[in-house]
Scaffold this active site. Sequence first.
Site, PDB file in Angstrom:
ATOM      1  N   PHE A 234       0.850  -1.185   0.000  1.00 20.19           N
ATOM      2  CA  PHE A 234       0.000   0.000   0.000  1.00 20.19           C
ATOM      3  C   PHE A 234       0.894   1.246   0.000  1.00 20.19           C
ATOM      4  O   PHE A 234       1.412   1.649   1.049  1.00 20.19           O
ATOM      5  CB  PHE A 234      -0.934  -0.022   1.212  1.00 20.19           C
ATOM      6  CG  PHE A 234      -1.395  -1.420   1.551  1.00 20.19           C
ATOM      7  CD1 PHE A 234      -2.058  -2.189   0.600  1.00 20.19           C
ATOM      8  CD2 PHE A 234      -1.124  -1.983   2.789  1.00 20.19           C
ATOM      9  CE1 PHE A 234      -2.457  -3.488   0.898  1.00 20.19           C
ATOM     10  CE2 PHE A 234      -1.521  -3.275   3.090  1.00 20.19           C
ATOM     11  CZ  PHE A 234      -2.190  -4.033   2.149  1.00 20.19           C
ATOM     12  N   ASP A 236       2.283   4.422   0.492  1.00 18.27           N
ATOM     13  CA  ASP A 236       2.004   5.635   1.261  1.00 18.27           C
ATOM     14  C   ASP A 236       3.285   6.450   1.404  1.00 18.27           C
ATOM     15  O   ASP A 236       4.134   6.441   0.520  1.00 18.27           O
ATOM     16  CB  ASP A 236       1.400   5.280   2.621  1.00 18.27           C
ATOM     17  CG  ASP A 236       2.365   4.489   3.505  1.00 18.27           C
ATOM     18  OD1 ASP A 236       3.461   4.109   3.037  1.00 18.27           O
ATOM     19  OD2 ASP A 236       2.028   4.262   4.684  1.00 18.27           O
ATOM     20  N   ASP A 310       3.748  -5.458   3.900  1.00 20.03           N
ATOM     21  CA  ASP A 310       3.433  -4.059   4.183  1.00 20.03           C
ATOM     22  C   ASP A 310       3.122  -3.858   5.659  1.00 20.03           C
ATOM     23  O   ASP A 310       3.632  -2.925   6.293  1.00 20.03           O
ATOM     24  CB  ASP A 310       2.255  -3.609   3.330  1.00 20.03           C
ATOM     25  CG  ASP A 310       1.981  -2.111   3.460  1.00 20.03           C
ATOM     26  OD1 ASP A 310       1.453  -1.690   4.510  1.00 20.03           O
ATOM     27  OD2 ASP A 310       2.303  -1.364   2.519  1.00 20.03           O
ATOM     28  N   TYR A 311       2.269  -4.716   6.233  1.00 26.02           N
ATOM     29  CA  TYR A 311       1.945  -4.607   7.655  1.00 26.02           C
ATOM     30  C   TYR A 311       3.217  -4.681   8.499  1.00 26.02           C
ATOM     31  O   TYR A 311       3.383  -3.934   9.469  1.00 26.02           O
ATOM     32  CB  TYR A 311       1.001  -5.741   8.088  1.00 26.02           C
ATOM     33  CG  TYR A 311      -0.417  -5.637   7.585  1.00 26.02           C
ATOM     34  CD1 TYR A 311      -1.088  -4.416   7.527  1.00 26.02           C
ATOM     35  CD2 TYR A 311      -1.115  -6.777   7.190  1.00 26.02           C
ATOM     36  CE1 TYR A 311      -2.390  -4.333   7.071  1.00 26.02           C
ATOM     37  CE2 TYR A 311      -2.420  -6.706   6.735  1.00 26.02           C
ATOM     38  CZ  TYR A 311      -3.059  -5.486   6.674  1.00 26.02           C
ATOM     39  OH  TYR A 311      -4.351  -5.406   6.235  1.00 26.02           O
TER      40      TYR A 311
END
Length: 337
Positions: A234, A236, A310-311
């Site tokens: 993701f 960001d 990602d986490y």
Amino acid sequence: MLRDSVLPPAESATFISEHAKQVEIHYKGINKLCEQMISSISGKKLIIPEIEASSTQPLLGHTQAVDWIFVTDTLNFCFWSLGEDKKWTVDGHTGYCALEAALHKAVKNGYNITSPKYYSQMPRDKIIEVFKGDTEEQIPLIEERISVLHEVGTILVDKFQGTFETCVKEANKSAINLLKIVIENFPCFRDEAVYKGENVSFYKRAQILVADLWNLFQGKGWGEFYDIDKITMFADYRVPQVLVYFGVLNYSDNLMKKLKNNVLIENGTEEEIEIRGCSIHSVELLKIKLQDKIKEEQIDVDVINSALIDYYLWCYRRKHAHEIAKLPFHKTLCIYY
């Protein structure tokens, strides 16, 4: 194609990384991060760094848990500030965790914030009250948040029987189908740009919405998706920062100078697109490296996909915030991340 004439995120990232001038991907850094993550596998799982924010997360047992996740990721953008003294905080939490805390408090205080019918018509002053922080500092882009809340709530009421559950049912257990439903029907999730003449996409909030359902429901029920591995990371502003920290990404001297001087990087500029696109592509390369290493060393692990990576990286950044803060991150004002 998720949308006509727009490259999906993984293909966009490959194209961007092949043409990037301001951002480079380094395999030495990928190898280093791979070893770090391999050492974090225990009990058949990749252990995500603890960040002491579980009390603010959406409640699995809540009757509107799916809509809770949807409204959270509708508002999941732009939490950065130009100075430590200007941070928006809620119950001591900052950034995305402050958003979770604000929504948790709203539900506790009787605001029906998980109901699209309710927030589609929610008065401006009530929305501002929901996001009231510990100090006078206000959540960034409050007017944009009010607008997207009204927009998505109205669409859910008009087209999906007033609940995001309808969208999940229509996806028929496909992460890609759900992603397509979201970006086709909710304009504020269309995280796209034009780069070197190509229409590219990142779909940060739409992808994390799908992944958050999968994660909260542990791949079952509302979170069962047979193709969750098709979701990318993701893109960001925080995960690229930790990728630079591990040496996976390297910025040009000119770009790094801008970031160190807190120069705003406009949404849709080549610099911003290259940071985000190279972040996605590097995580796809990392995923392949991890999967090969796991197979080679016969490590027993349930699943490794881009969402989990990602986490891991996002939580690693929060846990080691003081050390990683020595590196600047790009600051972009937009509703997409």
